[in-house]
Design an enzyme around this catalytic site. Structure first.
Site, PDB file in Angstrom:
ATOM      1  N   ARG A  17       0.831  -1.193   0.000  1.00  0.00           N
ATOM      2  CA  ARG A  17       0.000   0.000   0.000  1.00  0.00           C
ATOM      3  C   ARG A  17       0.875   1.256   0.000  1.00  0.00           C
ATOM      4  O   ARG A  17       2.071   1.204   0.265  1.00  0.00           O
ATOM      5  CB  ARG A  17      -0.904   0.018   1.236  1.00  0.00           C
ATOM      6  CG  ARG A  17      -2.023  -0.997   1.206  1.00  0.00           C
ATOM      7  CD  ARG A  17      -2.781  -1.040   2.529  1.00  0.00           C
ATOM      8  NE  ARG A  17      -1.987  -1.635   3.602  1.00  0.00           N
ATOM      9  CZ  ARG A  17      -2.407  -1.790   4.854  1.00  0.00           C
ATOM     10  NH1 ARG A  17      -3.620  -1.364   5.198  1.00  0.00           N
ATOM     11  NH2 ARG A  17      -1.644  -2.362   5.770  1.00  0.00           N
ATOM     12  N   LYS A  41       1.953   1.890   7.490  1.00  0.00           N
ATOM     13  CA  LYS A  41       2.292   1.074   8.649  1.00  0.00           C
ATOM     14  C   LYS A  41       3.313   1.764   9.537  1.00  0.00           C
ATOM     15  O   LYS A  41       3.976   2.724   9.133  1.00  0.00           O
ATOM     16  CB  LYS A  41       2.837  -0.287   8.206  1.00  0.00           C
ATOM     17  CG  LYS A  41       1.809  -1.154   7.504  1.00  0.00           C
ATOM     18  CD  LYS A  41       0.577  -1.419   8.360  1.00  0.00           C
ATOM     19  CE  LYS A  41       0.866  -2.291   9.553  1.00  0.00           C
ATOM     20  NZ  LYS A  41      -0.359  -2.549  10.371  1.00  0.00           N
ATOM     21  N   TYR A  91      -0.642   4.346  10.798  1.00  0.00           N
ATOM     22  CA  TYR A  91      -1.063   3.349  11.772  1.00  0.00           C
ATOM     23  C   TYR A  91       0.143   3.042  12.657  1.00  0.00           C
ATOM     24  O   TYR A  91       1.183   2.601  12.161  1.00  0.00           O
ATOM     25  CB  TYR A  91      -1.524   2.058  11.081  1.00  0.00           C
ATOM     26  CG  TYR A  91      -2.882   2.153  10.433  1.00  0.00           C
ATOM     27  CD1 TYR A  91      -4.022   2.397  11.193  1.00  0.00           C
ATOM     28  CD2 TYR A  91      -3.040   1.964   9.063  1.00  0.00           C
ATOM     29  CE1 TYR A  91      -5.274   2.477  10.601  1.00  0.00           C
ATOM     30  CE2 TYR A  91      -4.286   2.042   8.461  1.00  0.00           C
ATOM     31  CZ  TYR A  91      -5.405   2.290   9.236  1.00  0.00           C
ATOM     32  OH  TYR A  91      -6.637   2.363   8.650  1.00  0.00           O
ATOM     33  N   HIS A 115      -0.284   1.506  16.230  1.00  0.00           N
ATOM     34  CA  HIS A 115      -0.562   0.304  17.033  1.00  0.00           C
ATOM     35  C   HIS A 115       0.527   0.086  18.076  1.00  0.00           C
ATOM     36  O   HIS A 115       1.115  -0.993  18.181  1.00  0.00           O
ATOM     37  CB  HIS A 115      -0.705  -0.921  16.134  1.00  0.00           C
ATOM     38  CG  HIS A 115      -1.915  -0.888  15.249  1.00  0.00           C
ATOM     39  ND1 HIS A 115      -3.205  -0.940  15.737  1.00  0.00           N
ATOM     40  CD2 HIS A 115      -2.036  -0.802  13.892  1.00  0.00           C
ATOM     41  CE1 HIS A 115      -4.065  -0.892  14.737  1.00  0.00           C
ATOM     42  NE2 HIS A 115      -3.388  -0.798  13.603  1.00  0.00           N
ATOM     43  N   GLU A 168      -5.360   4.880  14.000  1.00  0.00           N
ATOM     44  CA  GLU A 168      -6.312   4.002  14.676  1.00  0.00           C
ATOM     45  C   GLU A 168      -6.914   4.590  15.943  1.00  0.00           C
ATOM     46  O   GLU A 168      -7.874   4.045  16.483  1.00  0.00           O
ATOM     47  CB  GLU A 168      -5.664   2.642  14.989  1.00  0.00           C
ATOM     48  CG  GLU A 168      -4.643   2.635  16.107  1.00  0.00           C
ATOM     49  CD  GLU A 168      -3.240   3.034  15.659  1.00  0.00           C
ATOM     50  OE1 GLU A 168      -2.325   2.962  16.488  1.00  0.00           O
ATOM     51  OE2 GLU A 168      -3.070   3.424  14.477  1.00  0.00           O
ATOM     52  N   ASP A 199     -20.679 -11.265  20.324  1.00  0.00           N
ATOM     53  CA  ASP A 199     -20.283  -9.948  20.808  1.00  0.00           C
ATOM     54  C   ASP A 199     -21.008  -9.692  22.129  1.00  0.00           C
ATOM     55  O   ASP A 199     -22.083 -10.253  22.370  1.00  0.00           O
ATOM     56  CB  ASP A 199     -20.637  -8.857  19.792  1.00  0.00           C
ATOM     57  CG  ASP A 199     -19.845  -7.577  20.008  1.00  0.00           C
ATOM     58  OD1 ASP A 199     -18.886  -7.329  19.252  1.00  0.00           O
ATOM     59  OD2 ASP A 199     -20.177  -6.818  20.937  1.00  0.00           O
ATOM     60  N   ALA A 210      -7.014  -9.466  14.846  1.00  0.00           N
ATOM     61  CA  ALA A 210      -6.602  -8.578  15.941  1.00  0.00           C
ATOM     62  C   ALA A 210      -5.105  -8.651  16.214  1.00  0.00           C
ATOM     63  O   ALA A 210      -4.632  -8.059  17.188  1.00  0.00           O
ATOM     64  CB  ALA A 210      -7.375  -8.928  17.213  1.00  0.00           C
ATOM     65  N   ASP A 233      -2.605  -7.172  15.002  1.00  0.00           N
ATOM     66  CA  ASP A 233      -1.871  -5.910  15.094  1.00  0.00           C
ATOM     67  C   ASP A 233      -2.150  -5.178  16.401  1.00  0.00           C
ATOM     68  O   ASP A 233      -1.576  -4.122  16.664  1.00  0.00           O
ATOM     69  CB  ASP A 233      -2.147  -5.004  13.890  1.00  0.00           C
ATOM     70  CG  ASP A 233      -3.603  -4.674  13.682  1.00  0.00           C
ATOM     71  OD1 ASP A 233      -4.424  -5.036  14.545  1.00  0.00           O
ATOM     72  OD2 ASP A 233      -3.931  -4.054  12.664  1.00  0.00           O
ATOM     73  N   VAL A 260      -1.397 -12.535   9.799  1.00  0.00           N
ATOM     74  CA  VAL A 260      -0.650 -11.491   9.092  1.00  0.00           C
ATOM     75  C   VAL A 260      -1.024 -10.132   9.674  1.00  0.00           C
ATOM     76  O   VAL A 260      -2.203  -9.795   9.793  1.00  0.00           O
ATOM     77  CB  VAL A 260      -0.951 -11.543   7.585  1.00  0.00           C
ATOM     78  CG1 VAL A 260      -0.285 -10.381   6.860  1.00  0.00           C
ATOM     79  CG2 VAL A 260      -0.467 -12.869   7.004  1.00  0.00           C
ATOM     80  N   ASN A 315      -0.643  -7.130   8.541  1.00  0.00           N
ATOM     81  CA  ASN A 315      -1.110  -6.081   7.621  1.00  0.00           C
ATOM     82  C   ASN A 315      -1.945  -6.723   6.514  1.00  0.00           C
ATOM     83  O   ASN A 315      -1.629  -6.630   5.335  1.00  0.00           O
ATOM     84  CB  ASN A 315       0.064  -5.283   7.043  1.00  0.00           C
ATOM     85  CG  ASN A 315       1.073  -6.147   6.301  1.00  0.00           C
ATOM     86  OD1 ASN A 315       1.289  -7.309   6.644  1.00  0.00           O
ATOM     87  ND2 ASN A 315       1.704  -5.594   5.277  1.00  0.00           N
ATOM     88  N   MET A 316      -3.022  -7.351   6.912  1.00  0.00           N
ATOM     89  CA  MET A 316      -3.855  -8.088   5.962  1.00  0.00           C
ATOM     90  C   MET A 316      -4.278  -7.271   4.747  1.00  0.00           C
ATOM     91  O   MET A 316      -4.219  -7.753   3.613  1.00  0.00           O
ATOM     92  CB  MET A 316      -5.091  -8.657   6.666  1.00  0.00           C
ATOM     93  CG  MET A 316      -4.811  -9.878   7.513  1.00  0.00           C
ATOM     94  SD  MET A 316      -6.315 -10.539   8.270  1.00  0.00           S
ATOM     95  CE  MET A 316      -7.241 -11.055   6.819  1.00  0.00           C
ATOM     96  N   HIS A 352      -2.146  22.804   9.846  1.00  0.00           N
ATOM     97  CA  HIS A 352      -2.181  23.471  11.149  1.00  0.00           C
ATOM     98  C   HIS A 352      -1.232  22.858  12.176  1.00  0.00           C
ATOM     99  O   HIS A 352      -1.163  23.353  13.309  1.00  0.00           O
ATOM    100  CB  HIS A 352      -3.612  23.452  11.703  1.00  0.00           C
ATOM    101  CG  HIS A 352      -4.600  24.092  10.793  1.00  0.00           C
ATOM    102  ND1 HIS A 352      -4.710  25.461  10.637  1.00  0.00           N
ATOM    103  CD2 HIS A 352      -5.530  23.546   9.954  1.00  0.00           C
ATOM    104  CE1 HIS A 352      -5.659  25.734   9.757  1.00  0.00           C
ATOM    105  NE2 HIS A 352      -6.171  24.600   9.320  1.00  0.00           N
TER     106      HIS A 352
END
Length: 376
Positions: free
Chosen positions: A21, A80, A99, A101, A123, A203, A273, A275, A303, A305-306, A332
């Site tokens: 990416r 990343k 990101y 994390h 995130e 959940d 989950a 990461d 993985v 960074n899917m 800014h």
């Protein structure tokens, strides 16, 4: 030390294993340039996402030959977290927006603190209603990828049980258990159901489960999450997808090693989950080049960074969400943007050698500086 107002942005090529990416699209470059913010893109940064240097140059970007040239700008946007090979680029007059994390990557947190870099994390940018607008697009992509990857590794020659997701006439389909009904989990359940699997979604948030029931009208079985429900569901699953999120913190472990050992031989776990440390006790981060390992007879895909597997789609989905925030921070400065937009304030994770996001600091067991005091 005051964070400078950034009038130029660097976009280096990603160096994480198999990460294709890029942090901006040509349309994003054009928008920043329209607001007087120059963009410097490392050559070939977009190649993996099928975006050429010519595409970027036509939008107004300056193509630079090395990573150092991109990192030299007052603000850098990435996809990343910085790798160890990039730690040398961190400095006290740099704002890094990516990101991070940090709860899962304490070495990155240490590097940002040591360099006194202002670290803003996609995130943890959070709206007043609790939504995470910059995590959402990649959560959606990862969620939709999870059943696809799970189906692939359920194939016998890939190490799995040899189960077809949708079964066949007269043959039961795969049972897919999804832990968590947030953006990742709901998208994973939706795609798995579309593949004609038998899907169970767990959940703690009953309102969220009601919403899923209303949308899918019973096609996805919803269960209130508790230890007993998780145990009964997981031991009977062909594919378990971990999709539990704690904003800024480490994901809670909801499936321990003993429960993994009780799963069917050659069943598959996809822990999205990872990461954030993973919600399965046996999770160890893997890469696109070496995505799986076996533990307790269960195939694990973890993985970190899917969405990097589909970089063209992911790059555009990410930039659609990040661009307004990138523009605000570039125009800014991180603190100025945080004063203007309360959603950006929790996105600031590190500043002047201190942690300033309480959830991230707590996850790392680190002291925290009050961001309100920093903002004045």
């Amino acid at each position: 030390m005051n964070t400078p107002v950034n009038r130029s942005v660097g976009v280096p090529r990603e160096v994480k294993t198999a990460e294709h990416r890029v942090a901006i699209t040509p349309d994003g470059v054009r928008e920043l340039e329209r607001h007087g913010i120059d963009v410097y893109v490392e050559t070939e940064a977009g190649a993996g996402a099928s975006i050429t240097d010519d595409d970027f140059a036509a939008a107004g970007a300056t193509i630079v030959p090395t990573a150092a040239d991109a990192w030299a700008r007052p603000m850098v946007v990435k996809v990343k977290e910085p790798m160890e090979s990039e730690f040398g680029f961190l400095r006290d007059d740099l704002t890094l927006f990516t990101y991070l994390h940090l709860a899962a990557y304490p070495n990155v947190a240490d590097a940002l603190i040591a360099a006194e870099t202002t670290g803003v994390a996609y995130e943890t940018v959070q709206l007043a209603d609790g939504a995470l607008p910059l995590l959402a697009p990649m959560s959606e992509v990862a969620g939709r990828l999870a059943p696809q990857q799970g189906a692939h590794f359920l194939e016998r020659h890939k190490g799995g049980r040899g189960v077809l997701m949708g079964g066949a006439p007269g043959v039961r389909p795969a049972k897919v258990v999804v832990l968590g009904a947030g953006n990742v989990g709901w998208n994973a359940a939706w795609i798995a159901a579309g593949m004609e699997a038998e899907v169970v979604l767990l959940d703690k948030n009953l309102d969220r489960l009601r919403w899923v029931d209303q949308i899918h009208k019973g096609r996805i079985v919803t269960l209130a999450s508790n230890r007993g429900a998780i145990e009964r569901s997981v031991v009977d699953a062909d594919l378990v997808i971990g999709a539990i999120l704690v904003a800024g913190g480490r994901a809670p472990v909801v499936v321990d090693a003993g429960l993994v050992a009780a799963m069917k031989p050659r069943s598959v776990i996809v822990d999205v989950a990872v990461d954030q440390g993973g919600c399965i006790e046996t999770t160890l981060e893997t890469t696109h080049d070496d995505p799986i390992y076996e533990q307790h007879g269960v195939v694990h895909y973890a993985v970190g960074n899917m969405p990097g597997a589909v970089p063209h789609t992911s790059t555009y989905a990410l930039t659609n969400a990040t661009l307004p925030f990138v523009l605000d921070v570039a125009a800014h400065g991180a603190l100025g943007a945080a004063r203007r937009d309360p959603a950006i304030a929790p996105g600031v994770n590190t500043f002047a050698g201190a942690h300033v996001n309480p959830a991230v600091a707590a996850a790392l067991g680190a002291p925290v500086r009050n961001l309100d005091e920093v903002l004045g």
